[in-house]
Write a protein that holds these residues in place. Structure first.
Motif, short mmCIF file in Angstrom:
data_model
loop_
_atom_site.label_atom_id
_atom_site.label_comp_id
_atom_site.label_asym_id
_atom_site.label_seq_id
_atom_site.Cartn_x
_atom_site.Cartn_y
_atom_site.Cartn_z
N LEU A 156 0.84 -1.21 0.00
CA LEU A 156 0.00 0.00 0.00
C LEU A 156 0.87 1.26 0.00
O LEU A 156 0.67 2.18 -0.79
N LEU A 157 1.87 1.27 0.87
CA LEU A 157 2.78 2.43 0.90
C LEU A 157 3.53 2.53 -0.41
O LEU A 157 3.75 3.62 -0.95
N GLY A 158 3.90 1.37 -0.97
CA GLY A 158 4.65 1.33 -2.23
C GLY A 158 3.84 1.91 -3.38
O GLY A 158 4.38 2.69 -4.18
N ILE A 159 2.56 1.57 -3.46
CA ILE A 159 1.77 2.08 -4.59
C ILE A 159 1.52 3.58 -4.42
O ILE A 159 1.53 4.34 -5.40
N ARG A 160 1.36 4.03 -3.18
CA ARG A 160 1.21 5.48 -2.95
C ARG A 160 2.46 6.21 -3.44
O ARG A 160 2.38 7.23 -4.11
N GLY A 161 3.63 5.65 -3.10
CA GLY A 161 4.89 6.26 -3.52
C GLY A 161 5.06 6.18 -5.03
O GLY A 161 5.39 7.18 -5.68
N ALA A 162 4.82 4.99 -5.60
CA ALA A 162 5.08 4.79 -7.03
C ALA A 162 4.19 5.67 -7.90
O ALA A 162 4.60 6.11 -8.98
N LEU A 163 2.98 5.94 -7.45
CA LEU A 163 2.08 6.78 -8.25
C LEU A 163 2.15 8.25 -7.83
O LEU A 163 1.45 9.10 -8.37
N GLY A 164 3.02 8.55 -6.87
CA GLY A 164 3.19 9.94 -6.42
C GLY A 164 1.93 10.53 -5.80
O GLY A 164 1.62 11.72 -5.95
N MET A 195 -13.01 17.98 6.24
CA MET A 195 -12.15 17.38 5.21
C MET A 195 -10.73 17.32 5.76
O MET A 195 -10.08 18.35 5.97
N ILE A 196 -10.24 16.10 6.00
CA ILE A 196 -8.85 15.96 6.45
C ILE A 196 -7.97 15.78 5.21
O ILE A 196 -8.22 14.91 4.38
N VAL A 197 -6.98 16.66 5.10
CA VAL A 197 -6.02 16.56 4.00
C VAL A 197 -4.71 16.06 4.60
O VAL A 197 -4.03 16.78 5.33
N ARG A 198 -4.41 14.81 4.31
CA ARG A 198 -3.25 14.15 4.91
C ARG A 198 -2.13 14.04 3.89
O ARG A 198 -2.35 13.54 2.78
N GLU A 199 -0.93 14.48 4.27
CA GLU A 199 0.24 14.29 3.40
C GLU A 199 0.50 12.77 3.35
O GLU A 199 0.44 12.10 4.36
N LEU A 200 0.77 12.22 2.17
CA LEU A 200 0.74 10.76 2.08
C LEU A 200 2.03 10.09 1.59
O LEU A 200 2.14 8.87 1.62
N THR A 201 2.99 10.86 1.12
CA THR A 201 4.20 10.18 0.59
C THR A 201 5.47 10.67 1.27
O THR A 201 6.57 10.51 0.74
N PHE A 260 7.91 7.35 5.28
CA PHE A 260 8.87 7.15 4.20
C PHE A 260 10.30 7.52 4.60
O PHE A 260 11.20 7.48 3.79
N GLY A 261 10.49 7.89 5.88
CA GLY A 261 11.81 8.30 6.32
C GLY A 261 12.73 7.10 6.56
O GLY A 261 12.29 5.96 6.57
#
Ligand code: IPM
Ligand code: MG
Length: 356
Positions: free
Chosen positions: A93-101, A133-139, A144-145
């Motif tokens: 899940l984290l990988g697809i978020r990262g890969a698709l930016g 509306m929660i706007v969450r930074e996702l990548t 990702f640290g």
């Protein structure tokens, strides 16, 4: 050729059954609003581990990139819990978020009128309406640290890093301010600037971006206070913008205020048209395959997809109205109340279709 190409990542647990209902609804709404959708499926999470050995096969990334939008069910389950960090379903899940930016995660917390009594918060606190509306930074951030294990004073220790660059904060802040301009022009930026250096940079940057939006009222809140204020007086919030980990935690809390985590949708956006849409709840392996899961969060995720990626707000409105109508009389077990008719996952999908 179809108007839109959607990749389905059904995932694990209840993922396949809830995505099937959402597809049913998307097909019905596409007939009604006269557009066509073509589907492709790809593997993510535990099912991908079983079939290919990794939670995010390259083929999945390629298929998602080649589509107009992605609909995800949920990933994970006890079967894969003992695997190491980078081999777990969640890593997919984290990988697809990262890969698709997909750096911007929109998690609306909305109460549907008929569900008000399902909220554990008192009526007078919620009032007539709740729409946060929660706007969450996702990548970025601690998800990702850099992380690792080492030895400290002769004993095993582990570490994770929370880091944000100015441009990461700027772009998520702009998404939030743009949304605020279309809503009530009010933003709360949530951080822990009394302790964390990364939060101090976050706050400075959000203040700088706010100068581009003189009409929007900005205030800042520490995350611990925000967690408390969400329950004490949720109506003070409109748009909340926050980091990856704070957004993860606060959005679960906000979902419960809205009655059930089974109701809340989310959109993960890249700045372009491609987005990934998913319910914010998990794969609920304990109830998988029993036809009792609530498919509404996934169905509402399709509404978000129509609105944010496919430019079909009319169809999105129609789905949301159909869901509200069905809730007046029918409920899945998670949101069941006396005098309502209890239905399963499949029937709930049919009912929403019938209201379209
Ligand atoms: C979410 C989930 C994920 C997250 C997990 C499953 C990795 O909790 O989407 O909120 O922490 O982002
Ligand atoms: Mg979460």
């Amino acid at each position: 050729m179809a108007d839109y190409k959607i990749t389905l990542l059904k995932g694990d647990g209840i993922g396949p059954e809830i995505v099937n209902q959402a597809v049913k609804v998307l097909n019905k709404v596409s007939e009604k609003f006269d557009f066509t959708v073509e589907y492709d499926e790809a593997l993510l999470g535990g099912c991908a581990i079983d079939a290919t050995g990794v939670p995010l096969p390259q083929e999945t990334i390629d298929k998602c990139k080649a589509s107009d939008s992605v609909l995800l069910g949920a990933v994970g389950g006890p079967k894969w819990d003992s695997m190491s960090g980078d081999k777990r379903p969640e890593a997919g899940l984290l990988g697809i978020r990262g890969a698709l930016g997909l750096f911007a995660n929109l998690r609306p917390s909305v109460i549907f009128g008929p569900l008000k009594s399902a909220s554990p918060i008192k009526d007078e606190i919620i009032g007539n309406k709740l729409d946060i509306m929660i706007v969450r930074e996702l990548t970025g951030g601690i998800y990702f640290g850099e992380r690792g294990r080492k030895e400290v004073h002769g004993q095993p220790a582990a570490w994770d890093t929370e880091m944000y660059t100015v441009s990461e904060v700027e772009r998520i802040a702009r998404v939030a301010f743009d949304l605020a301009m279309k809503r009530n022009k009010k933003i709360t930026s949530v951080d822990k600037a009394n302790v964390l250096e990364s939060s101090r940079l976050w706050r400075e940057t959000v203040i700088r971006v706010s100068k581009e939006y003189p009409e929007v009222e900005l205030n800042h809140m520490y995350v611990d206070n925000c967690a408390m204020q969400l329950v004490r007086n949720p109506r003070q919030f409109d748009v909340i913008v926050t980091s990856n980990i704070f957004g993860d935690i606060l959005s679960d809390e906000a979902s419960m205020i809205a009655g059930s985590i089974g109701m809340l949708a989310s959109a993960s956006l890249s700045g372009g048209k491609l987005g990934l849409y998913e319910p914010i709840h998990g794969s609920a392996p304990d109830i998988a395959g029993q036809n009792i899961a609530n498919p509404l969060a996934t169905i509402l995720s399709v509404a978000m997809m129509l609105r944010y990626s496919l430019g079909r707000s009319d169809a999105a409105d129609a789905i949301e109205a159909a869901v509200a109508k069905v809730l007046e009389t029918h409920r899945t077990p998670d949101i069941y109340e006396e005098s309502m008719i209890k239905v399963g996952c499949d029937e709930m999908g049919d009912l929403v279709c019938s209201m379209l």
